[in-house]
Design a protein around this motif. Structure first.
Motif, short mmCIF file in Angstrom:
data_model
loop_
_atom_site.label_atom_id
_atom_site.label_comp_id
_atom_site.label_asym_id
_atom_site.label_seq_id
_atom_site.Cartn_x
_atom_site.Cartn_y
_atom_site.Cartn_z
N ASP A 68 0.89 -1.27 0.09
CA ASP A 68 -0.02 -0.05 0.06
C ASP A 68 0.83 1.22 -0.18
N TRP A 69 2.11 1.24 -0.41
CA TRP A 69 2.79 2.38 -0.35
C TRP A 69 2.41 3.53 -1.31
N LYS A 70 1.65 3.36 -2.43
CA LYS A 70 1.15 4.35 -3.16
C LYS A 70 0.30 5.03 -2.50
N ILE A 71 -0.88 4.44 -1.81
CA ILE A 71 -1.87 5.12 -1.32
C ILE A 71 -1.43 5.89 -0.11
N MET A 72 -0.38 5.26 0.60
CA MET A 72 0.22 5.94 1.84
C MET A 72 0.93 7.17 1.51
N THR A 73 1.53 7.28 0.30
CA THR A 73 2.34 8.36 -0.37
C THR A 73 1.19 9.50 -0.78
N VAL A 74 0.36 9.20 -1.54
CA VAL A 74 -0.65 10.14 -1.69
C VAL A 74 -1.58 10.60 -0.54
N CYS A 75 -1.84 10.03 0.61
CA CYS A 75 -2.59 10.40 1.62
C CYS A 75 -1.43 11.45 2.10
N GLY A 76 -0.13 10.96 2.49
CA GLY A 76 0.82 11.87 3.03
C GLY A 76 1.07 13.27 2.42
N ALA A 77 0.95 13.14 1.19
CA ALA A 77 1.01 14.35 0.34
C ALA A 77 -0.09 15.46 0.53
N VAL A 78 -1.33 14.70 0.59
CA VAL A 78 -2.44 15.49 0.71
C VAL A 78 -2.51 16.09 2.08
N ALA A 79 -2.13 15.41 3.19
CA ALA A 79 -2.16 16.06 4.38
C ALA A 79 -1.13 17.01 4.47
N ALA A 80 0.05 17.01 3.84
CA ALA A 80 1.06 18.07 3.90
C ALA A 80 0.73 19.41 3.12
N GLY A 81 0.06 18.91 2.08
CA GLY A 81 -0.60 20.04 1.24
C GLY A 81 -1.47 20.86 2.07
N MET A 82 -2.59 20.07 2.68
CA MET A 82 -3.58 20.97 3.29
C MET A 82 -2.87 21.47 4.70
N GLY A 83 -1.88 21.06 5.08
CA GLY A 83 -1.37 21.59 6.41
C GLY A 83 -0.75 22.93 5.84
N ALA A 84 0.23 22.70 4.84
CA ALA A 84 0.74 24.15 4.03
C ALA A 84 -0.19 25.10 3.69
N LEU A 85 -1.53 24.76 3.24
CA LEU A 85 -2.57 25.65 2.70
C LEU A 85 -3.07 26.44 3.99
N MET A 86 -3.08 25.64 5.24
CA MET A 86 -3.89 26.17 6.29
C MET A 86 -2.86 27.19 6.91
N VAL A 87 -1.43 27.08 7.06
CA VAL A 87 -0.59 27.89 7.62
C VAL A 87 -0.30 28.88 6.44
N ALA A 88 -0.46 28.82 5.34
CA ALA A 88 -0.39 30.03 4.47
C ALA A 88 -1.76 30.86 4.62
N ALA A 89 -2.94 30.31 4.65
CA ALA A 89 -4.02 31.09 5.02
C ALA A 89 -4.06 31.90 6.38
N ALA A 90 -3.50 31.35 7.34
CA ALA A 90 -3.24 32.07 8.81
C ALA A 90 -2.30 32.87 8.59
N LEU A 91 -1.30 32.92 7.84
CA LEU A 91 -0.15 33.99 7.80
C LEU A 91 -1.02 35.35 6.91
N VAL A 92 -1.69 34.81 5.82
CA VAL A 92 -2.34 35.77 4.88
C VAL A 92 -3.37 36.55 5.92
N LEU A 93 -4.15 35.79 6.42
CA LEU A 93 -5.15 36.30 7.31
C LEU A 93 -4.62 37.24 8.44
N GLY A 94 -3.47 36.82 8.91
CA GLY A 94 -2.92 37.62 10.05
C GLY A 94 -2.22 38.97 9.73
N THR A 95 -1.95 39.00 8.18
CA THR A 95 -1.13 40.12 7.91
C THR A 95 -2.06 41.09 7.27
N THR A 96 -3.27 40.67 6.67
CA THR A 96 -3.97 41.67 5.81
C THR A 96 -5.45 41.89 6.53
#
Length: 110
Positions: A68-96
């Motif tokens: 199951d390494w392919k699905i685990m890689t996809v799930c990890g990449a999606v989780a990392a992408g969502m985390g980065a998106l939330m951090v970016a949204a918090a930074l943009v919201l905090g500064t603007t």
């Protein structure tokens, strides 16, 4: 249910019982599920590496990751992408954002 137990690999034991000190080297043939031994006289012998090759043993962590390494890689990449998106949204919201709106958002969770 997924139970993580080590598989019982017996190919080395079988070959040692058959030939003892006459074994020069051994290797594992994972594609065929066998252990192959080179003997002193130049001949080759092999033995199955599982107790019963058709027996369905409990899954191990390594076998789950190997299948199951392919699905685990996809799930990890999606989780990392969502985390980065939330951090970016918090930074943009905090500064603007307006400070009054930020205060309202902070107290709206109560």
């Amino acid at each position: 249910m997924l139970t993580l137990q080590r598989r019982q690999l017996v190919g080395h034991d079988i070959l040692l019982a058959r030939h003892g000190n006459h074994i020069c080297s051994m290797r594992v043939d994972r594609s065929n599920g066998r252990v192959v031994a080179l003997l002193d006289d130049g001949t080759v012998d092999s033995a199955p590496n599982l107790i019963a090759p058709g027996l369905q043993l409990p899954e191990t962590l390594a076998s789950v990751m190997r299948e199951d390494w392919k699905i685990m890689t996809v799930c990890g990449a999606v989780a990392a992408g969502m985390g980065a998106l939330m951090v970016a949204a918090a930074l943009v919201l905090g500064t603007t954002a307006d400070p009054a709106m930020l205060e309202m958002l902070a107290y709206s969770s109560y």
